[in-house]
Design a protein around this motif. Sequence first.
Motif, short mmCIF file in Angstrom:
data_model
loop_
_atom_site.label_atom_id
_atom_site.label_comp_id
_atom_site.label_asym_id
_atom_site.label_seq_id
_atom_site.Cartn_x
_atom_site.Cartn_y
_atom_site.Cartn_z
N UNK A 39 0.83 -1.20 0.00
CA UNK A 39 0.00 0.00 0.00
C UNK A 39 0.87 1.25 0.00
N UNK A 40 1.94 1.24 0.77
CA UNK A 40 2.88 2.35 0.82
C UNK A 40 3.57 2.53 -0.53
N UNK A 41 4.02 1.43 -1.12
CA UNK A 41 4.72 1.46 -2.40
C UNK A 41 3.84 2.07 -3.49
N UNK A 42 2.55 1.72 -3.46
CA UNK A 42 1.62 2.20 -4.48
C UNK A 42 0.93 3.51 -4.09
N UNK A 43 1.29 4.08 -2.94
CA UNK A 43 0.70 5.32 -2.44
C UNK A 43 -0.82 5.23 -2.29
N UNK A 44 -1.27 4.08 -1.83
CA UNK A 44 -2.69 3.87 -1.57
C UNK A 44 -2.95 4.20 -0.10
N UNK A 45 -3.06 5.49 0.18
CA UNK A 45 -3.11 5.93 1.58
C UNK A 45 -4.41 5.53 2.27
N UNK A 46 -5.50 5.51 1.54
CA UNK A 46 -6.75 5.07 2.13
C UNK A 46 -6.68 3.61 2.54
N UNK A 47 -6.06 2.80 1.71
CA UNK A 47 -5.88 1.38 2.03
C UNK A 47 -4.94 1.22 3.22
N UNK A 48 -3.86 2.01 3.23
CA UNK A 48 -2.94 1.96 4.37
C UNK A 48 -3.66 2.29 5.67
N UNK A 49 -4.55 3.29 5.62
CA UNK A 49 -5.31 3.66 6.82
C UNK A 49 -6.16 2.49 7.30
#
Length: 360
Positions: A39-49
């Motif tokens: 998620x961090x690598x792909x900049x999926x911040x909503x998913x990271x949350x």
Amino acid sequence: PRSTLFPYTTLFRSVSASELSSLIGTKDSVFGWSPLTYADYRQLWGLAELLLQKGGNGKDMHRALDTGKDRIVSDRQENLLHICAKEGYLELAKLLLQEKVASLTDKEKDGKAALHLAAQEGRLKLVTHFVALEEAIPQGHPRDTKGRLPVHLAAERGQLEVVTYFFETLNVDPNAEDDKGASPLHYAAGSGHLEVVRYLREKGAKLDKIAYSKLTPLHLAAASGHLDVVVDCVESGADFYVVDDDTPLHWAALSGRLEIAKYFIDHCNISCDIREYDGSTPLHLAATNNHLQLVEYLVDIKHANCLAQDNDDRVPLHKAAQSGKLEASDFLCRRTAGGSLMRDKKGNTPLLLEIGRAHV
């Protein structure tokens, strides 16, 4: 194949809460990355949350934690903490602050700190968390490049819960000014947020406070077309004449706010020929910007003076002609006997002004 290198491909699409929970603590067989790492690598911040909320290990977000506040993620010079503040990513924000890779004093392009952004978006949980950290409000509340406090932005966006929190918890001054002298009430009134306007009044915000040299909250509500706010301000005692040479009716006329002009003239008994600082009447201003319905109301219904001259001896037809507003010019020509022949202080008739504009 890509599915082998990225076994968490499903994370990049919509997944259920149970699917996310089942992935917590797992690693892929290629890189040893966890779902949070991907998620961090792909900049999926909503998913990271979401993964952090499910118990994911924040330490797996290597890129975010390594690059820290220098990692700019938008053309507005926002870092990841700013994105968290805007989008409501509380757990991710906590991680960034805990690991000291971002600071609540970091500011984006317009000088907004994370507290500004959380306030304007109505992210109350983030606002309360930030305020609990002393660095969020060092030596008073943070201001952006226009001198605005977070409460100004919350009021402008109609974020009543956040505005209430600032007043009830932090005792914010209801008349706190930005660099132009505008209070939160100016922002709420200009944006049409009636409930916020009422709350601020109850907290002691001044209805007749002047900002931007000549504007009260009533001026801004009138110019922006918010009739309900205009009525509330007037019925609560706002002084229409506090700026006697530049009234709310003039601003309503300039912006073409027909219903508000009607309210002032028909219900508040304001003269339709009232003058502003340069001698202009509401008809001059409505004609300037080709607000034909308002021009028709002023002339045909209220019998406004079509031959009223401003300080340059110009009648409304001069203003319409100079601006190249054909509809208003045509209407005023038909309603103004002799108006097309009148000359201003420089000897110009409306036709000369229109010809001159066409050749510029």
